[in-house]
Write a protein that holds these residues in place. Structure first.
Motif, PDB file in Angstrom:
ATOM      1  N   LEU A  14       0.841  -1.192   0.000  1.00 21.10           N
ATOM      2  CA  LEU A  14       0.000   0.000   0.000  1.00 21.10           C
ATOM      3  C   LEU A  14       0.879   1.246   0.000  1.00 21.10           C
ATOM      4  CD1 LEU A  14      -2.791   1.356   0.269  1.00 21.10           C
ATOM      5  CD2 LEU A  14      -2.536   1.177   2.759  1.00 21.10           C
ATOM      6  N   ILE A  15       0.644   2.115  -0.954  1.00 16.57           N
ATOM      7  CA  ILE A  15       1.406   3.352  -1.061  1.00 16.57           C
ATOM      8  C   ILE A  15       0.485   4.514  -0.727  1.00 16.57           C
ATOM      9  CG2 ILE A  15       2.741   4.858  -2.572  1.00 16.57           C
ATOM     10  CD1 ILE A  15       3.551   2.423  -4.178  1.00 16.57           C
ATOM     11  N   VAL A  16       0.872   5.291   0.264  1.00 14.15           N
ATOM     12  CA  VAL A  16       0.082   6.439   0.707  1.00 14.15           C
ATOM     13  C   VAL A  16       0.545   7.676  -0.053  1.00 14.15           C
ATOM     14  CG1 VAL A  16      -0.656   7.821   2.676  1.00 14.15           C
ATOM     15  CG2 VAL A  16      -0.092   5.393   2.989  1.00 14.15           C
ATOM     16  N   GLY A  17      -0.262   8.147  -0.978  1.00 13.14           N
ATOM     17  CA  GLY A  17       0.085   9.335  -1.749  1.00 13.14           C
ATOM     18  C   GLY A  17       0.669   9.004  -3.106  1.00 13.14           C
ATOM     19  N   GLY A  18       0.309   9.799  -4.108  1.00 13.72           N
ATOM     20  CA  GLY A  18       0.797   9.573  -5.471  1.00 13.72           C
ATOM     21  C   GLY A  18       1.706  10.677  -5.961  1.00 13.72           C
ATOM     22  N   GLY A  19       2.487  11.266  -5.052  1.00 14.06           N
ATOM     23  CA  GLY A  19       3.435  12.303  -5.438  1.00 14.06           C
ATOM     24  C   GLY A  19       4.743  11.718  -5.918  1.00 14.06           C
ATOM     25  N   TYR A  20       5.855  12.445  -5.685  1.00 16.72           N
ATOM     26  CA  TYR A  20       7.160  11.963  -6.145  1.00 16.72           C
ATOM     27  C   TYR A  20       7.423  10.551  -5.647  1.00 16.72           C
ATOM     28  CZ  TYR A  20       8.073  16.989  -6.609  1.00 16.72           C
ATOM     29  OH  TYR A  20       7.993  18.311  -6.931  1.00 16.72           O
ATOM     30  N   VAL A  21       7.281  10.360  -4.338  1.00 17.94           N
ATOM     31  CA  VAL A  21       7.602   9.073  -3.731  1.00 17.94           C
ATOM     32  C   VAL A  21       6.652   7.993  -4.213  1.00 17.94           C
ATOM     33  CG1 VAL A  21       7.731   7.802  -1.550  1.00 17.94           C
ATOM     34  CG2 VAL A  21       8.690  10.098  -1.713  1.00 17.94           C
ATOM     35  N   GLY A  22       5.350   8.248  -4.093  1.00 17.03           N
ATOM     36  CA  GLY A  22       4.371   7.236  -4.456  1.00 17.03           C
ATOM     37  C   GLY A  22       4.461   6.814  -5.902  1.00 17.03           C
ATOM     38  N   PHE A  23       4.535   7.802  -6.804  1.00 19.37           N
ATOM     39  CA  PHE A  23       4.590   7.479  -8.229  1.00 19.37           C
ATOM     40  C   PHE A  23       5.850   6.694  -8.570  1.00 19.37           C
ATOM     41  CE2 PHE A  23       5.870   8.199 -12.585  1.00 19.37           C
ATOM     42  CZ  PHE A  23       4.700   7.989 -13.296  1.00 19.37           C
ATOM     43  N   THR A  24       6.999   7.168  -8.100  1.00 17.40           N
ATOM     44  CA  THR A  24       8.267   6.537  -8.451  1.00 17.40           C
ATOM     45  C   THR A  24       8.377   5.135  -7.880  1.00 17.40           C
ATOM     46  OG1 THR A  24       9.330   8.704  -8.507  1.00 17.40           O
ATOM     47  CG2 THR A  24      10.770   6.791  -8.396  1.00 17.40           C
ATOM     48  N   VAL A  25       7.989   4.950  -6.618  1.00 21.95           N
ATOM     49  CA  VAL A  25       8.059   3.623  -6.015  1.00 21.95           C
ATOM     50  C   VAL A  25       7.148   2.651  -6.765  1.00 21.95           C
ATOM     51  CG1 VAL A  25       7.532   2.270  -3.956  1.00 21.95           C
ATOM     52  CG2 VAL A  25       8.742   4.439  -3.740  1.00 21.95           C
ATOM     53  N   ALA A  26       5.929   3.079  -7.049  1.00 19.16           N
ATOM     54  CA  ALA A  26       5.002   2.209  -7.781  1.00 19.16           C
ATOM     55  C   ALA A  26       5.560   1.840  -9.148  1.00 19.16           C
ATOM     56  CB  ALA A  26       3.650   2.901  -7.927  1.00 19.16           C
ATOM     57  N   GLN A  27       6.122   2.818  -9.832  1.00 23.71           N
ATOM     58  CA  GLN A  27       6.681   2.581 -11.159  1.00 23.71           C
ATOM     59  C   GLN A  27       7.806   1.549 -11.112  1.00 23.71           C
ATOM     60  OE1 GLN A  27       8.876   5.873 -13.015  1.00 23.71           O
ATOM     61  NE2 GLN A  27       7.604   5.624 -14.831  1.00 23.71           N
ATOM     62  N   LYS A  28       8.606   1.597 -10.047  1.00 23.62           N
ATOM     63  CA  LYS A  28       9.766   0.714  -9.942  1.00 23.62           C
ATOM     64  C   LYS A  28       9.413  -0.703  -9.477  1.00 23.62           C
ATOM     65  CE  LYS A  28      12.869   3.882 -10.970  1.00 23.62           C
ATOM     66  NZ  LYS A  28      13.716   3.803 -12.198  1.00 23.62           N
ATOM     67  N   ILE A  29       8.339  -0.853  -8.702  1.00 22.85           N
ATOM     68  CA  ILE A  29       8.072  -2.167  -8.100  1.00 22.85           C
ATOM     69  C   ILE A  29       6.845  -2.877  -8.660  1.00 22.85           C
ATOM     70  CG2 ILE A  29       9.119  -1.343  -5.950  1.00 22.85           C
ATOM     71  CD1 ILE A  29       6.300  -1.386  -4.705  1.00 22.85           C
ATOM     72  N   GLN A  30       6.003  -2.201  -9.432  1.00 22.57           N
ATOM     73  CA  GLN A  30       4.711  -2.771  -9.796  1.00 22.57           C
ATOM     74  C   GLN A  30       4.821  -4.104 -10.540  1.00 22.57           C
ATOM     75  OE1 GLN A  30       2.544  -0.001 -12.304  1.00 22.57           O
ATOM     76  NE2 GLN A  30       4.266   0.316 -13.701  1.00 22.57           N
ATOM     77  N   LYS A  31       5.721  -4.200 -11.491  1.00 24.64           N
ATOM     78  CA  LYS A  31       5.837  -5.444 -12.256  1.00 24.64           C
ATOM     79  C   LYS A  31       6.389  -6.574 -11.398  1.00 24.64           C
ATOM     80  CE  LYS A  31       6.244  -3.426 -16.867  1.00 24.64           C
ATOM     81  NZ  LYS A  31       4.913  -3.933 -17.280  1.00 24.64           N
ATOM     82  N   ALA A  32       7.406  -6.266 -10.584  1.00 21.69           N
ATOM     83  CA  ALA A  32       8.003  -7.292  -9.741  1.00 21.69           C
ATOM     84  C   ALA A  32       7.000  -7.837  -8.728  1.00 21.69           C
ATOM     85  CB  ALA A  32       9.227  -6.734  -9.022  1.00 21.69           C
ATOM     86  N   VAL A  33       6.216  -6.949  -8.139  1.00 25.10           N
ATOM     87  CA  VAL A  33       5.211  -7.382  -7.164  1.00 25.10           C
ATOM     88  C   VAL A  33       4.122  -8.195  -7.849  1.00 25.10           C
ATOM     89  CG1 VAL A  33       3.423  -6.572  -5.569  1.00 25.10           C
ATOM     90  CG2 VAL A  33       5.674  -5.486  -5.572  1.00 25.10           C
ATOM     91  N   LYS A  34       3.719  -7.766  -9.027  1.00 28.69           N
ATOM     92  CA  LYS A  34       2.686  -8.482  -9.775  1.00 28.69           C
ATOM     93  C   LYS A  34       3.154  -9.889 -10.152  1.00 28.69           C
ATOM     94  CE  LYS A  34      -0.244  -8.075 -13.904  1.00 28.69           C
ATOM     95  NZ  LYS A  34      -0.557  -7.228 -15.091  1.00 28.69           N
ATOM     96  N   GLU A  35       4.413 -10.008 -10.530  1.00 25.15           N
ATOM     97  CA  GLU A  35       4.952 -11.314 -10.927  1.00 25.15           C
ATOM     98  C   GLU A  35       4.994 -12.312  -9.777  1.00 25.15           C
ATOM     99  OE1 GLU A  35       8.700 -10.326 -12.607  1.00 25.15           O
ATOM    100  OE2 GLU A  35       7.846  -9.600 -14.510  1.00 25.15           O
ATOM    101  N   THR A  36       5.038 -11.809  -8.549  1.00 24.01           N
ATOM    102  CA  THR A  36       5.059 -12.696  -7.384  1.00 24.01           C
ATOM    103  C   THR A  36       3.659 -12.903  -6.811  1.00 24.01           C
ATOM    104  OG1 THR A  36       5.516 -10.831  -5.889  1.00 24.01           O
ATOM    105  CG2 THR A  36       7.411 -12.032  -6.787  1.00 24.01           C
ATOM    106  N   GLY A  37       2.644 -12.450  -7.534  1.00 27.36           N
ATOM    107  CA  GLY A  37       1.272 -12.666  -7.104  1.00 27.36           C
ATOM    108  C   GLY A  37       0.703 -11.576  -6.227  1.00 27.36           C
ATOM    109  N   GLY A  38       1.413 -10.480  -6.057  1.00 26.86           N
ATOM    110  CA  GLY A  38       0.947  -9.395  -5.215  1.00 26.86           C
ATOM    111  C   GLY A  38       0.345  -8.258  -6.014  1.00 26.86           C
ATOM    112  N   VAL A  39      -0.027  -7.195  -5.310  1.00 25.83           N
ATOM    113  CA  VAL A  39      -0.592  -6.023  -5.954  1.00 25.83           C
ATOM    114  C   VAL A  39      -0.061  -4.771  -5.261  1.00 25.83           C
ATOM    115  CG1 VAL A  39      -2.655  -6.081  -4.474  1.00 25.83           C
ATOM    116  CG2 VAL A  39      -2.730  -4.854  -6.655  1.00 25.83           C
TER     117      VAL A  39
END
Length: 461
Positions: A14-39
């Motif tokens: 869960l990412i709180v906020g979609g600013g610099y931190v939220g957007f960048t972290v999501a962009q960097k981890i979304q595929k890896a988390v999805k590949e392991t069955g997470g969201v």
């Protein structure tokens, strides 16, 4: 709201906020988390992140407001986006309370790991009249409103026969001498100067721009001698720079100023435009969590960006950006912590994403370390200041460095292209100095046609 439509059966980051931190972290981890069955889930009231260093240029019409934002759904295809605001977090049960953007019924969302990227809010003081007449410079909506308002005041003043009302309309006051305040007043003055030149009923000398700063100097991020040169340049352009001066009262736009030393009166002036850029504070939402908070309201973290309390690391919790007290291992931060700016937030987000994924793989983590290479600021078209590795630069070269850095720093190639294209159009055709008058009241035309328009009253920013 039917929360069942969101993923319930998968491990959630869960990412709180979609600013610099939220957007960048999501962009960097979304595929890896999805590949392991997470969201990966972002909870953010706005459907975009805002690149805040561009707000002064948005206010000055050098950048289209929409182009200073990055749409979340368009660029985070493997991330779950929730349009709402987190109001409470209980990490002991790994539950967060979400309030939807339509102020509907709040609901809880569970998570396995959480990233706190709630950012900061404008820090204001209980000055009489401030809340009623001032506007900040933290959102793209504020920047767009300021642009339209300043240009509208110029048009109003050009037809005003009362000298006092005319002077008030053409007086623009910015409180705060940090980067945001300096860039805002310089960019706005540049735009206003151009707008007045296109109006035969006004002269540039009719404009009055005033900067109010409580400290004895501006721009603490740059060397004192460079800051002094910026003050000299602003004053050469006719901008009044009042140092060691504070705002004591703003009732009805009648500003009373005081000297910071002895609190004695420092003058009065009337204005229709008061812009507040005097600092930020960590998101107040953090007070409604069970995370360790420092005296400035920031969540406490270690250099590896894991939330860390008196008893050590709090598993499954990460934080970065303006809402986090991140140790500055370079030794250059105030009080030993990284200053709250976009440069640190974007870099911390990359390190946080790397460490979060490393922790999931059972690998060792690395600390965030960034030695500030310098700072750049735009002061209007072809005017700027930069301090790179102790070397001071000003004028067109600094302006180009400012645009080059931020043009590449805004996330996604698509947004970079849009911003650069807009800059190019301005160089070819000139800056657009037309205000969209009723952008803040889009039903005005229909209400007028149906005879339901509200009675005219004194315009407010």
């Amino acid at each position: 709201m039917a929360f069942t439509k969101l993923a319930q059966d998968r491990p959630r980051v869960l990412i709180v906020g979609g600013g610099y931190v939220g957007f960048t972290v999501a962009q960097k981890i979304q595929k890896a988390v999805k590949e392991t069955g997470g969201v990966v889930t972002i909870v953010e009231p706005n459907p975009y992140m805002t690149y805040q260093p561009f707000l002064p240029e948005v206010a000055a019409g050098s950048i289209e407001g929409r182009n200073a934002t990055v749409p979340l759904r368009q660029h985070l295809r493997d991330t779950e986006i929730v349009g709402g605001r987190i109001t409470k977090i209980n990490h002991a049960t790994k539950t967060a309370t979400v309030e939807p953007i339509d102020a509907g019924e709040a609901f809880d969302i569970t998570y396995d790991e959480i990233v706190l990227g709630a950012g900061a809010v404008t820090r204001a003081f209980p000055i009489p009249g401030l809340a009623e007449v001032a506007i900040g410079m933290k959102s793209v909506e504020e920047a767009v409103a300021v642009r339209n308002w300043v240009l509208e005041r110029i048009e109003v003043a050009s037809l005003e026969e009362n000298e006092d009302a005319r002077r008030r309309a053409l007086t623009f006051v910015i409180v705060g001498g940090g980067f945001a305040g300096i860039e805002t007043i310089a960019e706005l003055e540049d735009m206003a100067r151009e707008a007045v030149k296109r109006n035969d009923r006004l002269r540039v000398s009719d404009l009055r721009f005033v900067l109010v700063e409580a400290a004895p100097r501006i721009m603490p991020e740059v060397p004192a001698d460079r800051a002094e040169k910026v003050v000299a340049e602003l004053r050469a352009r006719g901008i009044e720079v009042l140092l060691n001066t504070s705002l004591a009262d703003a009732t009805d736009g009648h500003l009373a100023l005081i000297n910071m030393g002895d609190k004695s009166p420092a003058g009065e002036l009337d204005t229709d435009t008061l812009i507040w850029t005097a600092g930020v504070a960590a998101s107040p939402m953090l007070k409604d969590t069970d995370f360790p908070i420092d005296e400035r309201g920031r969540v406490r973290v270690g250099a590896d960006l894991r939330v860390t309390g008196d008893n050590g690391v709090i598993e499954g919790a990460w934080a970065a950006g303006d809402n986090a007290a991140v140790p500055d291992l370079s030794g250059g931060g105030v009080g030993g912590f990284c200053v709250p700016n976009a440069q640190h937030a974007s870099r911390q987000a990359v390190k946080l994403a790397e460490n979060l994924l490393a922790a999931r793989r059972g690998e060792s983590l690395t600390d965030y370390y960034h030695e500030n290479m310098g700072a750049v600021a735009g002061l209007g078209s072809w005017k700027g200041v930069a301090n790179i590795k102790g070397k001071s630069i000003s004028g067109p070269l600094a302006w180009l460095m400012h645009r080059g850095y931020h043009g590449m720093a805004i996330p996604t190639t698509e947004r970079t292209a849009r911003v650069v294209a807009g800059w190019a159009m301005n160089q070819i055709f000139g800056r657009d100095t037309t205000s969209i008058r009723h952008q803040r009241s889009p039903r005005h035309a229909f209400q007028t046609a149906t005879g339901t328009a509200p009675e005219k009253s004194k315009a407010r920013l």
